[in-house]
Design a protein around this motif. Structure first.
Motif, PDB file in Angstrom:
ATOM      1  N   ARG B  47       0.821  -1.215   0.000  1.00  0.00           N
ATOM      2  CA  ARG B  47       0.000   0.000   0.000  1.00  0.00           C
ATOM      3  C   ARG B  47       0.858   1.270   0.000  1.00  0.00           C
ATOM      4  O   ARG B  47       2.003   1.265   0.465  1.00  0.00           O
ATOM      5  CB  ARG B  47      -0.988   0.024   1.164  1.00  0.00           C
ATOM      6  CG  ARG B  47      -0.363  -0.065   2.521  1.00  0.00           C
ATOM      7  CD  ARG B  47      -1.415   0.157   3.630  1.00  0.00           C
ATOM      8  NE  ARG B  47      -0.796  -0.100   4.917  1.00  0.00           N
ATOM      9  CZ  ARG B  47      -1.005  -1.164   5.659  1.00  0.00           C
ATOM     10  NH1 ARG B  47      -1.843  -2.105   5.261  1.00  0.00           N
ATOM     11  NH2 ARG B  47      -0.387  -1.325   6.807  1.00  0.00           N
ATOM     12  N   ILE B  48       0.255   2.300  -0.513  1.00  0.00           N
ATOM     13  CA  ILE B  48       0.835   3.646  -0.426  1.00  0.00           C
ATOM     14  C   ILE B  48      -0.266   4.530   0.139  1.00  0.00           C
ATOM     15  O   ILE B  48      -1.352   4.602  -0.432  1.00  0.00           O
ATOM     16  CB  ILE B  48       1.257   4.204  -1.793  1.00  0.00           C
ATOM     17  CG1 ILE B  48       2.201   3.239  -2.523  1.00  0.00           C
ATOM     18  CG2 ILE B  48       1.917   5.573  -1.640  1.00  0.00           C
ATOM     19  CD1 ILE B  48       2.523   3.677  -3.952  1.00  0.00           C
ATOM     20  N   VAL B  49       0.020   5.167   1.257  1.00  0.00           N
ATOM     21  CA  VAL B  49      -0.977   6.033   1.907  1.00  0.00           C
ATOM     22  C   VAL B  49      -0.616   7.492   1.623  1.00  0.00           C
ATOM     23  O   VAL B  49       0.549   7.874   1.700  1.00  0.00           O
ATOM     24  CB  VAL B  49      -0.998   5.778   3.435  1.00  0.00           C
ATOM     25  CG1 VAL B  49      -2.010   6.686   4.114  1.00  0.00           C
ATOM     26  CG2 VAL B  49      -1.300   4.317   3.732  1.00  0.00           C
ATOM     27  N   GLN B  50      -1.621   8.279   1.296  1.00  0.00           N
ATOM     28  CA  GLN B  50      -1.423   9.720   1.071  1.00  0.00           C
ATOM     29  C   GLN B  50      -2.575  10.519   1.674  1.00  0.00           C
ATOM     30  O   GLN B  50      -3.699  10.006   1.772  1.00  0.00           O
ATOM     31  CB  GLN B  50      -1.373  10.035  -0.437  1.00  0.00           C
ATOM     32  CG  GLN B  50      -0.137   9.531  -1.159  1.00  0.00           C
ATOM     33  CD  GLN B  50       1.138  10.253  -0.741  1.00  0.00           C
ATOM     34  OE1 GLN B  50       1.370  11.401  -1.071  1.00  0.00           O
ATOM     35  NE2 GLN B  50       1.976   9.564   0.031  1.00  0.00           N
ATOM     36  N   HIS B  51      -2.287  11.753   2.038  1.00  0.00           N
ATOM     37  CA  HIS B  51      -3.348  12.678   2.437  1.00  0.00           C
ATOM     38  C   HIS B  51      -4.282  12.878   1.240  1.00  0.00           C
ATOM     39  O   HIS B  51      -3.839  12.787   0.088  1.00  0.00           O
ATOM     40  CB  HIS B  51      -2.723  14.015   2.852  1.00  0.00           C
ATOM     41  CG  HIS B  51      -3.719  14.980   3.424  1.00  0.00           C
ATOM     42  ND1 HIS B  51      -4.465  15.821   2.646  1.00  0.00           N
ATOM     43  CD2 HIS B  51      -4.095  15.203   4.705  1.00  0.00           C
ATOM     44  CE1 HIS B  51      -5.256  16.545   3.419  1.00  0.00           C
ATOM     45  NE2 HIS B  51      -5.055  16.187   4.673  1.00  0.00           N
ATOM     46  N   LYS B  52      -5.542  13.160   1.514  1.00  0.00           N
ATOM     47  CA  LYS B  52      -6.525  13.267   0.420  1.00  0.00           C
ATOM     48  C   LYS B  52      -6.141  14.326  -0.617  1.00  0.00           C
ATOM     49  O   LYS B  52      -6.538  14.242  -1.771  1.00  0.00           O
ATOM     50  CB  LYS B  52      -7.925  13.532   0.968  1.00  0.00           C
ATOM     51  CG  LYS B  52      -8.130  14.895   1.592  1.00  0.00           C
ATOM     52  CD  LYS B  52      -9.565  15.111   2.038  1.00  0.00           C
ATOM     53  CE  LYS B  52      -9.697  16.453   2.726  1.00  0.00           C
ATOM     54  NZ  LYS B  52     -10.991  16.647   3.385  1.00  0.00           N
ATOM     55  N   ARG B  77      -6.849  10.372   5.128  1.00  0.00           N
ATOM     56  CA  ARG B  77      -5.812   9.624   4.413  1.00  0.00           C
ATOM     57  C   ARG B  77      -6.417   8.525   3.544  1.00  0.00           C
ATOM     58  O   ARG B  77      -7.303   7.798   3.971  1.00  0.00           O
ATOM     59  CB  ARG B  77      -4.794   9.059   5.414  1.00  0.00           C
ATOM     60  CG  ARG B  77      -4.191  10.173   6.292  1.00  0.00           C
ATOM     61  CD  ARG B  77      -3.117   9.704   7.207  1.00  0.00           C
ATOM     62  NE  ARG B  77      -1.872   9.414   6.515  1.00  0.00           N
ATOM     63  CZ  ARG B  77      -1.047  10.342   6.070  1.00  0.00           C
ATOM     64  NH1 ARG B  77      -1.317  11.624   6.229  1.00  0.00           N
ATOM     65  NH2 ARG B  77       0.061  10.009   5.432  1.00  0.00           N
ATOM     66  N   PHE B  78      -5.896   8.447   2.315  1.00  0.00           N
ATOM     67  CA  PHE B  78      -6.351   7.424   1.376  1.00  0.00           C
ATOM     68  C   PHE B  78      -5.170   6.539   0.985  1.00  0.00           C
ATOM     69  O   PHE B  78      -4.016   6.927   1.169  1.00  0.00           O
ATOM     70  CB  PHE B  78      -6.965   8.081   0.136  1.00  0.00           C
ATOM     71  CG  PHE B  78      -8.330   8.642   0.411  1.00  0.00           C
ATOM     72  CD1 PHE B  78      -9.472   7.944   0.041  1.00  0.00           C
ATOM     73  CD2 PHE B  78      -8.471   9.852   1.080  1.00  0.00           C
ATOM     74  CE1 PHE B  78     -10.729   8.444   0.323  1.00  0.00           C
ATOM     75  CE2 PHE B  78      -9.731  10.361   1.367  1.00  0.00           C
ATOM     76  CZ  PHE B  78     -10.863   9.661   0.988  1.00  0.00           C
ATOM     77  N   GLU B  79      -5.485   5.377   0.441  1.00  0.00           N
ATOM     78  CA  GLU B  79      -4.392   4.489   0.029  1.00  0.00           C
ATOM     79  C   GLU B  79      -4.709   3.815  -1.288  1.00  0.00           C
ATOM     80  O   GLU B  79      -5.868   3.622  -1.638  1.00  0.00           O
ATOM     81  CB  GLU B  79      -4.121   3.432   1.106  1.00  0.00           C
ATOM     82  CG  GLU B  79      -5.281   2.484   1.355  1.00  0.00           C
ATOM     83  CD  GLU B  79      -5.019   1.492   2.499  1.00  0.00           C
ATOM     84  OE1 GLU B  79      -4.279   1.840   3.432  1.00  0.00           O
ATOM     85  OE2 GLU B  79      -5.559   0.379   2.433  1.00  0.00           O
ATOM     86  N   VAL B  80      -3.638   3.490  -2.030  1.00  0.00           N
ATOM     87  CA  VAL B  80      -3.785   2.528  -3.115  1.00  0.00           C
ATOM     88  C   VAL B  80      -3.269   1.226  -2.529  1.00  0.00           C
ATOM     89  O   VAL B  80      -2.198   1.181  -1.918  1.00  0.00           O
ATOM     90  CB  VAL B  80      -3.027   2.945  -4.403  1.00  0.00           C
ATOM     91  CG1 VAL B  80      -1.539   3.152  -4.175  1.00  0.00           C
ATOM     92  CG2 VAL B  80      -3.217   1.892  -5.494  1.00  0.00           C
TER      93      VAL B  80
END
Lengths: 166, 166
Positions: B47-52, B77-80
């Motif tokens: 996974r890669i988590v990023q702020h929206k 926070r969202f993730e792929v």
């Protein structure tokens, strides 16, 4: 001639951009500096902080870019840090050739404006310093600098949050 | 045929590797699963988590890799996220063609071993599950899984920290 070892130290430019989109930080501090006529020093810098287990990658980044200093950040963390207008202009050239892909690109754009103002010596005038402080306050987490906190003129207008939307 | 818009969504492979060296996470959870014969489920994921504010980059990464799901991580926070052996094998191929540069490469190596064991259905046997749990415990911050904590056999031998040095 590069030895095989030296060649290994070089990183792909796009890899660096990706790593910086994740881990890099463009930052402009405005510090009290009584020795300066205007009383404040503008200190723009770029840094990438890593745990010491990854200090090698900091050296590789520095070797590939040809600029930067490796130094302890705090505790187990180290950073490659780039300061000084000439070095920062080289860094800007790099990121103008190789585009950042995340919203960090917006910070980079503001950072470029500040470097531009500094090249024109605007940080040595009150008006220029105000302009730079407003720009800097709109970067990263938009934390107000000590300069802005202490600058009554700007604090009283207090509309810089709205005027600086990017 | 790709439209101009779709082409814009594609990222340079080296950029992705750099971004993953900074922000990506290879992770293997071992969760209690009473419905399964062995009582535990092995769940490998990337996974890669990023702020929206940077959710767009997650979509671009998914589009470029051709695999992954965008989902909320928590709060802003969202993730792929990439799960499932077939998808993870595609991911592994990608990182075998494009080398990670930081110590994350070591985690990736362990992750590959676990996927390999799962392909051989070893996670469905007690011995294989122990092997996977030991490998997983040596990844990232080396946190002992609930499985290892509850597995008296392994806890009593308690030498896995030494045997798993990578």
């Amino acid at each position: 001639m590069l030895s095989a070892d030296n060649q290994q130290e070089s990183l792909d430019a796009e890899w660096i951009v990706g790593f910086v989109d994740g881990e890099g930080c463009f930052h402009v501090a405005i510090n009290k500096q009584p020795k300066m006529k205007i009383g404040w020093q503008v200190l723009p810098e770029f840094r990438i902080v890593q745990h010491k287990r990854d200090i090698k990658i900091l050296y590789k980044i520095r070797n590939t870019l040809g600029i930067g200093q490796i130094t302890r950040n705090h505790g187990d963390r180290f950073e490659v840090r780039i300061r000084g207008l000439e070095n920062l202009k080289k860094l800007i050239n790099f990121f103008q050739e190789h585009n950042l892909q995340t919203t960090k690109k917006e910070n980079f754009g503001i950072f470029c404006k500040i470097i531009d103002l500094m090249e024109q010596k605007e940080h040595l005038t009150q008006e220029g310093l105000n302009k730079i402080a407003l720009l800097a306050s709109s970067m990263n987490n938009r934390v107000k600098s000590k300069y802005l906190e202490s600058s009554e003129t700007i604090c009283r207008t207090s509309n810089y949050d709205n005027s600086m939307k990017i």
